[in-house]
Design a protein around this motif. Structure first.
Motif, short mmCIF file in Angstrom:
data_model
loop_
_atom_site.label_atom_id
_atom_site.label_comp_id
_atom_site.label_asym_id
_atom_site.label_seq_id
_atom_site.Cartn_x
_atom_site.Cartn_y
_atom_site.Cartn_z
N TRP A 272 0.84 -1.20 0.00
CA TRP A 272 0.00 0.00 0.00
C TRP A 272 0.87 1.25 0.00
CZ3 TRP A 272 -5.11 0.75 -0.62
CH2 TRP A 272 -5.63 2.01 -0.31
N SER A 273 0.57 2.15 -0.92
CA SER A 273 1.28 3.43 -0.98
C SER A 273 0.45 4.48 -0.24
CB SER A 273 1.50 3.87 -2.42
OG SER A 273 1.99 5.20 -2.47
N PRO B 5 -1.33 -9.80 11.86
CA PRO B 5 -1.93 -10.38 10.63
C PRO B 5 -2.35 -9.36 9.59
CG PRO B 5 -2.81 -11.45 12.59
CD PRO B 5 -2.01 -10.27 13.07
N SER B 6 -2.54 -8.12 9.99
CA SER B 6 -2.96 -7.10 9.03
C SER B 6 -1.81 -6.47 8.26
CB SER B 6 -3.73 -5.99 9.76
OG SER B 6 -4.92 -6.50 10.32
N HIS B 7 -0.57 -6.91 8.55
CA HIS B 7 0.57 -6.17 7.99
C HIS B 7 1.69 -7.05 7.44
CE1 HIS B 7 -1.18 -2.48 9.43
NE2 HIS B 7 -1.29 -2.97 10.65
N GLY B 8 1.39 -8.24 7.03
CA GLY B 8 2.43 -9.06 6.42
C GLY B 8 1.86 -10.36 5.88
N ASP B 9 2.48 -10.88 4.84
CA ASP B 9 1.97 -12.10 4.22
C ASP B 9 2.07 -13.30 5.15
OD1 ASP B 9 1.38 -10.70 1.94
OD2 ASP B 9 3.25 -11.21 0.92
N ARG C 119 2.90 -2.59 4.24
CA ARG C 119 1.97 -3.70 4.12
C ARG C 119 0.74 -3.36 4.94
NH1 ARG C 119 2.36 -7.83 0.32
NH2 ARG C 119 4.55 -8.24 -0.11
N LEU C 120 -0.41 -3.36 4.28
CA LEU C 120 -1.62 -2.90 4.95
C LEU C 120 -2.80 -3.77 4.56
CD1 LEU C 120 -2.91 -0.74 6.77
CD2 LEU C 120 -3.28 0.64 4.73
#
Length: 1009
Positions: free
Chosen positions: A209-210, A398-402, A483-484
């Motif tokens: 996410w930019s 969990p909201s910020h990485g694969d 990462r979002l």
């Protein structure tokens, strides 16, 4: 009356009797000034369309062209900015493919195209708005899109002229553009196939996410740069060690009974853990408020460590107990300013023991936290955890990485939505509300600092450190990417599709992997491995972007329905058809016009029940769909909708090759290409990446202005494009020198063929051996050229032709035959030589035409200069197989070896000023091998060695005779030639002066008679 003073004793001037070369072809090319003239000429006579007509002219009984189509599908450059050297490399390679395939008998089609949608153009328009103090959100979206369209149109026009200046052939007056109405309709239609075959779904998972551009980005839209960040080591206090009574849980499906001793040990550890903390390491402090778990590596060795002594000014205390990986404990404790001896290792900690721990979030129970972090933090096994860096424990948000997301899904962890589109914490989040991760200008915001200060306040930190990391940045805004977790639309690449295209698999991933291995040829082969590994491991495809300039996701969702409800997405053929009809007529702007929802849903669907999706498609979906509206839909596309070749840089394994593969596998069941060729990047002369800040860029325009486009094209042909290519002033000087040598060869042929006619043509079987040897070499080279062009080995083709032209021809054949060409009368030898020159001319000009498009046109027109003529309308001439003569070639290999000894011996005498030219010599050549000697005796060796006389003998050479170490059995003794110097051919012969013409030899006397 005056006396006659004419000197009747002066020697006659025989120069006018010689057959000297006659040509207006200049050695000074003047390419920068003259190339535009040929471009204008090609446009005037319609070269590209005439080649298409040529393919149709030979149609058979069933109306099918006799020339096999060959289609190179153009990977679309982005319509934004002037061309750089990478563009020139890419387009030149494509042009050499198209031209060589055409000249080998194909109907080689090339439709240039442009990528016109997407963020770079939208960003430029927003920059213009910001400069004027305007807000994009206050502008009508259709008006805004029209400004984007106009911007793209302008750059398409500029880039088109820049590409044409490079000599690139193609359908320039009718390229494909992703913003054409038909293209936008097809892109929407291709998207609808994902909608209808069940692969489209809306999900919520971390994406690139930019925050600056407020949109999701594809991996191909990011680049990695070093940046500084604060690394932190954070304590998560162990809050629970409970286990099922009498058992120790090993994993989700296995319970292992333990003895009483083991249970007692567990109880001891529980006491030890009761005041211990798990220490995590992270370089993204702003993600700590989103933590939901801690992961450990099941195969890593862990220990329980206790602090026994502390230095001044540290954040740890005597008696603190920390769980860490053994391999990283010393490094982590050193960051906390603890030296060895200030702590001790208490015990081993197994993976089973870690599995049962529960921790408290470091912000748990704080005043003013409103219970935000009053939850348990479980310890979970994760294969992604290593003991390379950090502490061996991975903080999991969990909201910020694969990896974090995958762990969260597996263990039903809740997702958090603390971070908004602009990277700010939500307004009601305690302590951190409104703090941004990245500011609107791309600089670091205050989010990480605020989190660190809060962790300090609650004594949750043991260390911080300023470090440099390589991190993702948007290649457009150059701002950091995070990462979002955001609701996005995805194509499921492992979902069975049921669309009937199952020949190569029933999911997108299976079809793609099968295509890579079974349907596509890769040049170089490493390209296969790279794309295979990427697709094998990739997650679902994020299709949506939160922007305005592009093709929208043409779908509707049912209000109040959940994402996994069967009727969440409207799948209606009539609705889809109305959308496509509107897009064909009005373009994708139709989606944004007033009343669009009601117009598309029609009478059969209640508009009040559905929401219209306003996201746009990932621009890579646009470019991935180009095969459909270019290859499939255009009359000049390809018969089966597939490309014979995709050709781009190595970065496109994660870009266009990748998206085209996924898109086509989702819509037609296989790859849209039969072959993929990749080239490297351009570097400066020192092998450094080009950068404006370093001042080492090389602009194509500057090269063309100084040298001409053909020199740039020759640089491409001479380089190994499968690796990174270097370019710079010194390299270009070397390329220009090669060009001059080649131009000299072509000039010599033109001069010698000035008055050649069919009456001069000689049959190969009547030719002298030297000419038949040249034909043999041409037959060998014909195969090398055709095989090389077929394999896209332009470097191999050019080097073979260049070596032949400069070594076999200029330094050998021309050197020998110029005497006969200049001095002979109407002899078989001269007619044969000129016949061979004509044969050489047709082959060298056509073989080199795909590379030196301007120069070979100039050479061709110098000889065949009628209005409609062009070398680019020719095919490679067929070469008779019976020109090959291996026995003759073997004989002449020996002849050339002996000649090298003679010429080297004469060069010694020339250097020593004994002679000025080789014609002053009459050496004795000693050849020990009888067969080799017999071969030389069968030939006019003095002509081959360019001497006036020569003596060949099998006697033992005297001591001191000249030899070359690489040529056994051949020696030379120098002697000066006896006789007079022929005033016409300059040979020194005994019969000079004994013929009807004064001071000439018998051959010259006969020629003049």
């Amino acid at each position: 009356m005056c006396a006659d003073t004419t000197d009747t004793t002066a020697a006659p001037d025989y120069k006018s009797t010689l057959n000297l070369p006659k040509t207006d072809f200049p050695m000074r090319a003047g390419l920068p000034k003259r190339e535009p003239e040929w471009l204008a000429r090609w446009e005037r006579i319609g070269i590209y369309d005439r080649l298409r007509e040529k393919a149709l002219a030979g149609t058979g009984e069933k109306g099918k062209p006799t020339r096999t189509p060959f289609t190179l599908h153009d990977g679309p450059p982005y319509a934004n900015g002037h061309l750089h050297i990478g563009h020139a490399l890419n387009k030149t390679l494509k042009d050499m493919v198209v031209r060589s395939q055409q000249m080998m008998g194909h109907d080689a089609r090339y439709i240039p195209g442009w990528d016109c949608h997407g963020l770079p153009i939208e960003w430029k328009i927003e920059e213009q708005y910001r400069a004027k103090g305007r807000d994009k959100d206050d502008v009508d979206i259709v008006d805004f899109r029209q400004e984007c369209r106009k911007f793209a149109e302008g750059w398409v026009g500029i880039q088109r002229e820049e590409f044409k200046r490079l000599g690139i052939t193609g359908k320039w007056e009718n390229p494909y553009l992703t913003m054409d109405f038909h293209a936008e309709r097809v892109i929407a239609e291709e998207f609808q196939k994902f909608l209808m075959n069940g692969t489209l779904y809306q999900g919520s998972k971390p994406v690139m996410w930019s925050p600056v551009e407020k949109t999701a980005l594809a991996e191909a839209e990011v680049e990695y740069h070093d940046r500084q960040t604060d690394a932190i080591w954070v304590k998560f206090a162990v809050s629970s060690t409970s286990k099922p009574e009498g058992a120790w849980v090993a994993d989700d499906n296995e319970a292992v009974s333990h003895t009483g001793n083991e249970i007692a040990r567990r109880d001891d550890l529980a006491k030890a853990f009761s005041d211990a903390s798990v220490v995590i390491f992270t370089t993204t402090p702003w993600t700590i408020p989103q933590n939901r778990a801690i992961c450990f590596g099941p195969g890593i060795s862990y220990g329980l460590y206790e602090v026994t002594e502390t230095p001044e000014e540290c954040w740890v205390s005597v008696g603190d107990r920390y769980l860490m990986a053994d391999a990283l404990a010393q490094e982590a404790l050193a960051a906390a300013r603890l030296q060895p001896g200030m702590y001790k290792r208490l015990d081993d900690v197994s993976a089973d023991e870690l599995r049962g721990l529960t921790c408290a979030h470091p912000l748990r129970g704080l005043d003013g936290a409103a219970g935000e972090w009053d939850f348990d933090v479980p310890m979970l096994p994760g294969d992604h955890v290593t003991d390379d860096t950090g502490t061996g424990f991975v903080h999991t948000a969990p909201s910020h990485g694969d990896d974090d997301y995958a762990i969260g899904v597996k263990n039903n962890l809740p997702m958090t939505y603390n971070i908004l589109d602009d990277s700010s914490f939500r307004a009601d989040l305690p302590f951190f509300a409104g703090q941004q991760v990245v500011k609107p200008n791309g600089k670091p915001g205050g989010a990480s600092k605020a989190v660190i200060e809060k962790l300090k306040e609650v004594s949750a930190l043991i260390a911080t450190k300023r470090i440099t990391i390589s991190d993702a940045h948007s290649w457009r805004s150059k701002a950091p990417v995070i990462r979002l977790n955001r609701p996005q639309w995805f194509a499921a690449i492992d979902r069975k599709m049921g669309d009937g295209n199952d020949q190569y698999g029933d999911t997108i991933r299976k079809r793609a992997l099968t295509s890579i291995d079974e349907l596509v040829t890769w040049t170089p082969q490493t390209g296969r491995n790279r794309l295979y590994s990427m697709i094998e491991a990739r997650p679902d495809w994020v299709l949506s972007r939160q922007r305005a300039w592009g093709v929208p996701l043409t779908c509707f969702v049912k209000k109040g329905a959940k994402h996994d409800d069967p009727d969440f997405l409207l799948r209606n053929d009539a609705v889809n058809a109305r959308i496509l009809e509107a897009f064909e007529a009005e373009g994708a702007d139709a989606w944004y016009k007033d009343g669009a929802k009601e117009r598309f849903l029609g009478d059969s669907v209640n508009p009040d029940d559905y929401d219209q999706v306003m996201d746009i498609l990932d621009v890579w979906f646009d470019s991935g769909s180009t095969h459909a509206f270019t290859l499939r839909d255009r009359a000049d596309g390809s018969e089966d909708g597939l490309a014979d070749l995709y050709l781009e840089g190595t970065d496109q394994h994660r870009g266009w090759f990748h998206s085209s593969m996924l898109q086509a596998c989702g819509t037609m069941g296989r790859a849209p290409y039969r072959a993929v060729l990749t080239h490297g990047f351009t570097l400066d002369e020192k092998g450094m990446k080009m950068s404006k800040s370093l001042g080492n860029t090389v602009a194509p325009e500057k090269i063309i202005q100084q040298y001409g486009a053909d020199i740039l094209r020759l640089w491409v042909a001479q380089a190994d494009y499968t690796v990174d290519l270097r370019i710079g002033p010194e390299i270009l000087k070397g390329v220009a020198d090669s060009y001059r040598r080649l131009r000299n060869t072509m000039r010599y042929m033109l001069g010698s063929l000035s008055d050649f006619s069919e009456n001069d043509r000689t049959a190969p079987e009547d030719m002298p051996e030297l000419e038949r040897w040249v034909l043999h070499r041409l037959a060998e080279l014909d195969k090398t050229v055709r095989d090389g062009y077929a394999a896209y080995d332009f470097q191999g083709v050019f080097q073979a032709v260049f070596t032949f032209a400069t070594v076999d021809l200029s330094a050998f054949y021309f050197d020998i035959r110029k005497d006969a060409l200049y001095c002979d009368g109407d002899t078989l030898q001269r007619r044969a030589a000129r016949t061979v020159l004509d044969i050489l001319f047709h082959r060298l000009t056509t073989w080199l035409a795909p590379v030196l498009v301007f120069t070979m046109e100039e050479v061709w027109l110098q000889r065949f200069g009628d209005e409609d003529s062009s070398v680019h309308l020719q095919d490679f001439p067929d070469t008779p197989g019976d020109w090959l003569d291996p026995d003759l070639a073997a004989k002449w290999s020996g002849v050339r070896s002996a000649r090298r000894v003679v010429t080297a011996a004469l060069e010694v005498e020339r250097t020593n000023k004994v002679i000025g030219a080789s014609l002053e010599a009459a050496p004795t050549v000693y050849v020990s091998d009888a067969d080799a000697r017999a071969a030389l005796e069968s030939l006019p060796l003095e002509d081959i060695c360019i001497t006036s006389q020569i003596t060949l003998t099998g006697d033992t050479p005297p001591e001191g005779a000249f030899r070359l170490p690489e040529t056994d059995g051949v020696a030379v003794v120098f002697q000066k030639a006896d006789g007079g110097k022929c005033a016409r051919c300059w040979k020194i012969l005994p019969d000079v002066g004994s013929h009807s013409h004064a001071d000439v030899c018998g051959r010259c006397d006969s020629a003049m008679s």
